[in-house]
Design an enzyme around this catalytic site. Structure first.
Site, PDB file in Angstrom:
ATOM      1  NE  ARG A   1      -7.100 -10.130   4.621  1.00 15.02           N
ATOM      2  CZ  ARG A   1      -8.054  -9.326   4.142  1.00 15.02           C
ATOM      3  NH1 ARG A   1      -7.912  -8.027   4.163  1.00 15.02           N
ATOM      4  NH2 ARG A   1      -9.165  -9.816   3.630  1.00 15.02           N
TER       5      ARG A   1
ATOM      6  CE1 TYR B   1      -4.340  -1.401   0.659  1.00 14.58           C
ATOM      7  CE2 TYR B   1      -3.014  -3.061   1.780  1.00 14.58           C
ATOM      8  CZ  TYR B   1      -4.204  -2.663   1.212  1.00 14.58           C
ATOM      9  OH  TYR B   1      -5.266  -3.525   1.202  1.00 14.58           O
TER      10      TYR B   1
ATOM     11  CE1 TYR C   1      -2.549  -6.686   3.780  1.00 15.05           C
ATOM     12  CE2 TYR C   1      -3.275  -6.281   1.528  1.00 15.05           C
ATOM     13  CZ  TYR C   1      -3.500  -6.217   2.890  1.00 15.05           C
ATOM     14  OH  TYR C   1      -4.673  -5.693   3.357  1.00 15.05           O
TER      15      TYR C   1
ATOM     16  CG  HIS D   1      -9.771  -2.132   1.214  1.00 14.96           C
ATOM     17  ND1 HIS D   1     -10.119  -2.648   2.432  1.00 14.96           N
ATOM     18  CD2 HIS D   1      -8.473  -2.470   1.039  1.00 14.96           C
ATOM     19  CE1 HIS D   1      -9.075  -3.254   2.980  1.00 14.96           C
ATOM     20  NE2 HIS D   1      -8.061  -3.162   2.150  1.00 14.96           N
TER      21      HIS D   1
ATOM     22  CG  HIS E   1      -8.155  -7.262  -0.168  1.00 16.56           C
ATOM     23  ND1 HIS E   1      -7.041  -7.894   0.329  1.00 16.56           N
ATOM     24  CD2 HIS E   1      -8.181  -6.047   0.445  1.00 16.56           C
ATOM     25  CE1 HIS E   1      -6.430  -7.113   1.201  1.00 16.56           C
ATOM     26  NE2 HIS E   1      -7.095  -5.964   1.283  1.00 16.56           N
TER      27      HIS E   1
HETATM   28 FE   FE2 Z   1      -6.297  -4.414   2.472  1.00 17.47          FE
END
Ligand code: FE2
Lengths: 233, 231
Positions: free
Chosen positions: A154, A105, A144, A159, A157
């Protein structure tokens, strides 16, 4: 309620607030029972089509926000915003944010050792059209790791955040990809029991996939709908 | 070559296009990294006078894209500040929380299609929706106007209130609560407050502090747990 139509309550597909496998829920979820209340004018209203006065102009192409093209596989993410009576939800804001192709991110607290992509921010927002359609161009995010337990990863995805027509219809969710085995072992996705979990899994759509350009994933989002009968006092 | 080759669809797997599955999309957490995706500049200033709302310290400036149009003018009514801290079960602040508010204008009218009362005026400078990221200390901060009263079920009138949504890492779904003002008119008769056990009503009352701000702490859990609603 003098004829004020109520929105349906959340259905069985909603996760509980407390789901200990997702460790952060333990200290951050209420233990008292929620207080059941009728929806009043406060809960059945929501901001009208004024999104540009709030979040600013729409951003639908996440691949052209910087000097160069982001790394990774270009994708089209599209679908319809519907209510649970299968009616379109027009003129509502759809906000997205995601990691880059490496699963990182663009956020100062994300310290995972995967490369930042200077050409990818990963945030956008669009307004659904009269039929509830929305569409983004992005790149496929990577999986990640996270600190929930040893070897926790995870699934890839995106969000999603939606307001819908009212305070009652507010929804934040995550879109998953149909070919991802990490979904089955992820505590956040698993807070939603099967079969409802699959409502968060997008579908590869060959009709919208553009030859020599980008694979397309369809993700329809279903918000709470108006009940057929007003609330009885 | 098979004729239909370019018209074949990939086989549906377990995904949300299965008609048997149609229904509400479930909620998931915002996670810890929403700061470059949700709270926009000015999002917590419903007066349109400042850029409070986001956490610019968490996003490289060239990647902060959530800018708003500037406010069109000062709304009618009493300008107020709402502040609070988000706390977990152990009383520790929650720095990765996000708060949203929705409220009527000073005259008691919602700026949304479903409020059709033409006898109560809209304010061209007031929308009534705001969003704030919590600070590193778990503090949130809004500037807004004190809302007017709006009707409740039957012939009731609600006390002035603000609808509040709480999001954050570790919150699988939005927690909904309400902020009332400790000196608000009609608290005794409020149709929603009266549904709350008397011993817990104080968790919904914002208190005016010496600095003039209305203080509304949000306890996600623990001995002073805030009342959250099923609505
Ligand atoms: Fe996330």
């Amino acid at each position: 309620m003098n004829g004020l139509l109520q929105f349906a309550r959340e259905d069985r597909g909603f996760p509980p607030s407390l789901f200990p496998d997702y460790r952060a829920t333990v200290a951050r979820s209420p233990r008292e029972a929620l207080v059941h209340m009728p929806q009043t004018l406060t809960e059945v209203t929501g901001p009208g089509p004024v999104w540009d006065k709030l979040m600013g102009p729409a951003i639908h192409d996440l691949t052209t926000q910087h000097k160069g093209a982001p790394l990774g596989q270009r994708i089209i993410v599209f679908g319809r915003v519907l209510d649970e009576n299968a009616r379109p939800v027009p003129n509502t804001i759809v906000e997205v944010w995601q990691a880059n192709a490496a699963g990182r991110y663009i956020h100062r607290k994300d310290d995972w050792d995967a490369p930042i992509d200077p050409n990818f921010t990963g945030a956008g927002h669009v307004i659904s059209d009269a039929e509830g359609n929305y569409r983004f161009i992005s790149i496929r995010p990577g999986a990640y790791p996270w600190g929930n337990h040893k070897n926790a990863w995870r699934p890839a995805h995106i969000h999603f955040s939606l307001l819908g027509p009212a305070f009652a219809t507010r929804l934040v969710t995550q879109m998953y990809f149909p070919d991802d085995p990490l979904i089955d072992i992820d505590p956040i996705a698993n807070a939603v029991p099967l079969p409802y979990r699959d409502r968060m899994v997008s579908q590869l759509d060959m009709a919208t996939t553009t030859p020599n350009w980008a694979l397309a994933y369809r993700f329809d989002i279903v918000l709470r709908g108006k009940n057929q009968t007003p609330f009885e006092e | 070559m098979t004729l239909d080759l370019e018209h074949r669809e990939a086989l549906p797997r377990h995904d949300n296009q299965n008609p048997d599955l149609f229904g509400q999309t479930p909620s998931q957490t915002v996670g810890p990294y929403f700061h470059y995706g949700l709270p926009w500049k000015g999002g917590a200033d419903l007066l349109g006078q400042s850029e409070i709302g986001p956490r610019l310290d968490l996003v490289p400036p060239e990647h902060f894209v959530l800018n708003n149009a500037h406010g069109s003018g000062m709304p009618q009514g009493e300008a107020i500040e709402i502040k609070g801290v988000v706390l977990d079960a152990d009383g520790a602040p929650v720095p990765d929380a996000m708060i949203e508010i929705w409220q009527a204008n000073a005259a008691g009218r919602y700026n949304g299609d479903a409020d059709m009362r033409e006898d109560v005026p809209l304010d061209p400078h007031f929308i009534g929706f705001g969003r704030a990221a919590a600070s590193a200390e778990g503090i949130y901060h809004f500037r807004t106007v004190r809302p007017g009263r709006v009707p409740g079920p039957g012939n009731t009138l609600q006390a002035p209130h603000v609808a509040v949504s709480v999001f954050g890492r570790g919150l699988l779904k939005r927690l909904a609560t309400r902020l009332y003002f400790a000196d608000g008119e009609g608290l005794d008769m409020d149709p929603i407050l009266s549904l709350v056990p008397e011993t817990r009503r104080h968790t919904l009352l914002a208190q005016k502090r010496d600095d003039g701000a209305w203080w509304f702490p949000i306890h996600l859990s623990g001995a002073h747990e805030t009342v959250f609603f099923d609505l």
